[in-house]
Structure formats: structure tokens, C-alpha cells
Write an enzyme that holds these catalytic residues in place. Sequence first.
Site, mmCIF file in Angstrom:
data_model
loop_
_atom_site.group_PDB
_atom_site.id
_atom_site.type_symbol
_atom_site.label_atom_id
_atom_site.label_comp_id
_atom_site.label_asym_id
_atom_site.label_seq_id
_atom_site.Cartn_x
_atom_site.Cartn_y
_atom_site.Cartn_z
ATOM 1 N N CYS A 170 1.919 95.112 66.699
ATOM 2 C CA CYS A 170 3.237 94.521 66.447
ATOM 3 C C CYS A 170 3.543 93.389 67.423
ATOM 4 O O CYS A 170 4.360 92.527 67.119
ATOM 5 C CB CYS A 170 4.316 95.601 66.512
ATOM 6 S SG CYS A 170 4.485 96.392 68.116
ATOM 7 N N ARG A 174 6.713 88.697 59.479
ATOM 8 C CA ARG A 174 8.061 89.195 59.751
ATOM 9 C C ARG A 174 9.093 88.340 59.011
ATOM 10 O O ARG A 174 10.067 88.848 58.472
ATOM 11 C CB ARG A 174 8.357 89.181 61.267
ATOM 12 C CG ARG A 174 7.497 90.115 62.116
ATOM 13 C CD ARG A 174 7.814 91.578 61.866
ATOM 14 N NE ARG A 174 9.214 91.884 62.115
ATOM 15 C CZ ARG A 174 9.739 92.134 63.314
ATOM 16 N NH1 ARG A 174 8.969 92.170 64.382
ATOM 17 N NH2 ARG A 174 11.031 92.398 63.458
ATOM 18 N N ASP A 177 -0.054 99.906 70.067
ATOM 19 C CA ASP A 177 1.166 99.297 70.618
ATOM 20 C C ASP A 177 1.105 99.493 72.132
ATOM 21 O O ASP A 177 0.234 100.224 72.639
ATOM 22 C CB ASP A 177 2.399 100.004 69.997
ATOM 23 C CG ASP A 177 3.730 99.373 70.369
ATOM 24 O OD1 ASP A 177 3.746 98.233 70.884
ATOM 25 O OD2 ASP A 177 4.773 100.035 70.159
ATOM 26 N N ARG A 229 19.260 95.780 67.248
ATOM 27 C CA ARG A 229 18.153 96.298 68.084
ATOM 28 C C ARG A 229 18.808 97.022 69.247
ATOM 29 O O ARG A 229 19.542 96.416 70.037
ATOM 30 C CB ARG A 229 17.267 95.158 68.583
ATOM 31 C CG ARG A 229 16.294 95.621 69.658
ATOM 32 C CD ARG A 229 15.195 94.630 69.948
ATOM 33 N NE ARG A 229 14.229 94.615 68.870
ATOM 34 C CZ ARG A 229 13.002 94.092 68.980
ATOM 35 N NH1 ARG A 229 12.607 93.556 70.122
ATOM 36 N NH2 ARG A 229 12.167 94.124 67.956
ATOM 37 N N GLN A 268 9.175 95.986 61.294
ATOM 38 C CA GLN A 268 7.796 95.657 61.649
ATOM 39 C C GLN A 268 6.836 96.203 60.601
ATOM 40 O O GLN A 268 5.846 95.570 60.240
ATOM 41 C CB GLN A 268 7.464 96.236 63.025
ATOM 42 C CG GLN A 268 6.050 95.914 63.475
ATOM 43 C CD GLN A 268 5.823 94.434 63.739
ATOM 44 O OE1 GLN A 268 6.611 93.807 64.451
ATOM 45 N NE2 GLN A 268 4.779 93.864 63.186
ATOM 46 N N HIS A 306 10.877 101.427 64.067
ATOM 47 C CA HIS A 306 10.866 99.955 63.945
ATOM 48 C C HIS A 306 10.456 99.600 62.510
ATOM 49 O O HIS A 306 9.378 99.063 62.267
ATOM 50 C CB HIS A 306 9.891 99.361 64.969
ATOM 51 C CG HIS A 306 10.021 97.885 65.170
ATOM 52 N ND1 HIS A 306 10.997 97.118 64.565
ATOM 53 C CD2 HIS A 306 9.285 97.009 65.911
ATOM 54 C CE1 HIS A 306 10.862 95.859 64.936
ATOM 55 N NE2 HIS A 306 9.825 95.763 65.737
HETATM 56 N N1 NVA Z 1 7.187 100.144 71.145
HETATM 57 C C1 NVA Z 1 7.594 98.816 71.534
HETATM 58 C C2 NVA Z 1 7.664 97.899 70.346
HETATM 59 C C3 NVA Z 1 8.034 96.474 70.669
HETATM 60 C C4 NVA Z 1 8.141 95.601 69.472
HETATM 61 C C5 NVA Z 1 8.938 98.899 72.232
HETATM 62 O O1 NVA Z 1 9.811 99.644 71.760
HETATM 63 O O2 NVA Z 1 9.118 98.245 73.260
HETATM 64 N N1 CP Z 2 7.215 93.056 67.245
HETATM 65 C C1 CP Z 2 8.459 92.761 67.642
HETATM 66 O O1 CP Z 2 9.431 93.344 67.201
HETATM 67 O O2 CP Z 2 8.522 91.732 68.533
HETATM 68 P P1 CP Z 2 9.799 91.295 69.377
HETATM 69 O O3 CP Z 2 10.085 92.385 70.373
HETATM 70 O O4 CP Z 2 9.372 89.998 70.039
HETATM 71 O O5 CP Z 2 10.954 91.091 68.457
#
Ligand code: NVA
Ligand code: CP
Length: 305
Positions: free
Chosen positions: A260, A288, A220, A105, A135, A132
Site C-alpha cells: 500500500c 487509488r 505492509d 482518516r 486501499q 483501510h
Molecule cells: N498500516 C499502515 C498503513 C498506511 C497506509 C498504517 O496504518 O500506518
Molecule cells: N497507502 C496510503 O494510504 O498512503 P498514504 O498514507 O500516503 O495516504
Amino acid sequence: MATRHFLTLLDLSSEELDYLIARAIRIKSELKAHGPDYTPFANRTLAMIFEKSSTRTRVSFETAMAQFGGHALFLSPRDTQLGRGEPIGDTARVLSEMVDAVMIRTFSHADLEAFAEASSVPVINALSDDYHPCQLLADMMTWVECRGAIQGKTAVWIGDGNNMCHSWINAARQFDFTLRVCCPEGYDPDPAIVTAAGDRVSILRDPRQAAEDADLVTTDVWASMGQEQEQSARERAFKGFQVTEAMLDTAASDVLFLHCLPAHRGEEISTTLLDDPRAVVWQEAGNRLHAQKALLEFLLLGHID
Ligand code: NVA
Ligand code: CP
């Protein structure tokens, strides 16, 4: 056989993605029926590099590896040499000598690609600034579980044209459904990603119009990780883009709502939306675990019939 990575949904064929969804549903039902007695990963290790925060992604990957009889290593740049400037390619080569797969990540999608290029073990995108895909495996699994075949259906994305939106666009291509993307001007998804999806994806500006007769609505947060300083400007720009129960009332009578998570109640969703029976976000979050088990199994062991 060349190492397979999962950096976007386009790294797998439509047939492989369909297989993963069906396999994830089977893995889930077997877990519910017999407990975690399927342990194909004895002594296998997944390295998990987190440069951004996470609850669901970390817990689901770590639990997946434990239930499959393997082990997951949580690596933060604060505590590894990556955070002190060791080149990405060097880290990838070193980890490839020791672990069976790497989950990352991070911010830069290009860094993720550079890591994968140098890695001889599968690399999984657990969220970048641009995509992502993990997800979306859980999201497609949830949609199929709840409603059966999704080909030809209509989903609506309301909000920011962000990493999640890009993965929804790729999902529309791969799973062959129509996606209406409804963003305020200036917050559209990457035009190249939209164009590549052809006529399956359209851009709209009016959220109520976008939601009409839809089979699925999703959104989101307005400010993603790394955009915290834009929060108040984004709250102004996204005014009117909050998803509400009234908006879902204009959609199909069996519409589903996905998010998500984490969600900001009172911002991108009404304070009560997650309590509405049309919202299946807890099932989505739980999926997930099962979807990523299917992914890990596929990347490490291939098809299981
Ligand atoms: N768009 C959000 C998704 C979090 C799971 C982010 O990147 O923070
Ligand atoms: N939806 C998702 O990826 O959640 P986290 O940021 O908690 O991993």
C-alpha cells in the site's frame, strides 16, 4: 434512500464491489483517452478529515474531486473545533448540512462509526486503526487489471495483522479468493475478523511456505501510524518476515507483489523489491485515484451504466 457509508468492504455487496472495480477501470481508460472531461460533481464538496498523515489518500481524493468538477476541503484537527473537543456527532451533523460527502482518516474505528451514525451524507473510511478499505479497492483493481478474474486465486499477506491485513481478509470474503496470513505469533489479525471469513483465510507462521505457488504476495510496514514507539520491538519480532525476490521465486511464475506504501526498504521488503517487475506498486498507488472516483460516484450518484 438510506445514506450509504463505506467504513469497511462489508458495507457494499460483492456485486457492488465488482461493479466498482469494473467502473474504476473504465474511468481510468476514459481519463487516459480524453483527459478529465467527465465532470459529474459540479459544485459538489468532499470534506476530508485527516487525524493521521497521508500522501496518497489526500492527493487521490483531492484530485478525484477536482477532476470530477467538484471541490475537496482538507480539515485537520489542529485547525478545526474537532481538535478542541467538539463532539464527533455534532461535527457530523454540521458537515452534513454543508458538504456532499465526508472522508475520514482517524485512529478509532468506533469514532468513525459514531461519525457515520450521525451523518446524513456518505462517510468514507480513509484508514482507521482497524481497516483501510479504500486501499483494497485500488489493490483489487490492480490485481484484476493485471491478471483478469481473481475469484479462486491465492493471495498471501506477510507481516503485521493490522488494518491493511483486516481489509485483505474482508476482500477475500467479498471477492472470493483464498488468503494466507503469515504473521509472527502475537501479531495476528483480530480473530473475529478471521473467523468471519471462514475457510478462505488461514494463519501460517513460515513466510517461505506461505508464499509457495501464490498468485499474489503483499505486505505492509511493521509499525503503523500510532505505533512508532514499538518500532524496535517490532523489528525484532518481524525478523525473518521480510519479503524478498527469493520469496517471490517460490510463488507462481506470474505472481504479483503489492504494497500500500509508504514502504520501508530493508525492513518489511528487501531494498530492491520495488524495482522487481513483479512489483506493481506504482500502478497500485495510481489506482487509488480511479478506484476512489468510482466509489464517490457510486455513493453520490448510484450505478452509472
Ligand atoms: N498500516 C499502515 C498503513 C498506511 C497506509 C498504517 O496504518 O500506518
Ligand atoms: N497507502 C496510503 O494510504 O498512503 P498514504 O498514507 O500516503 O495516504
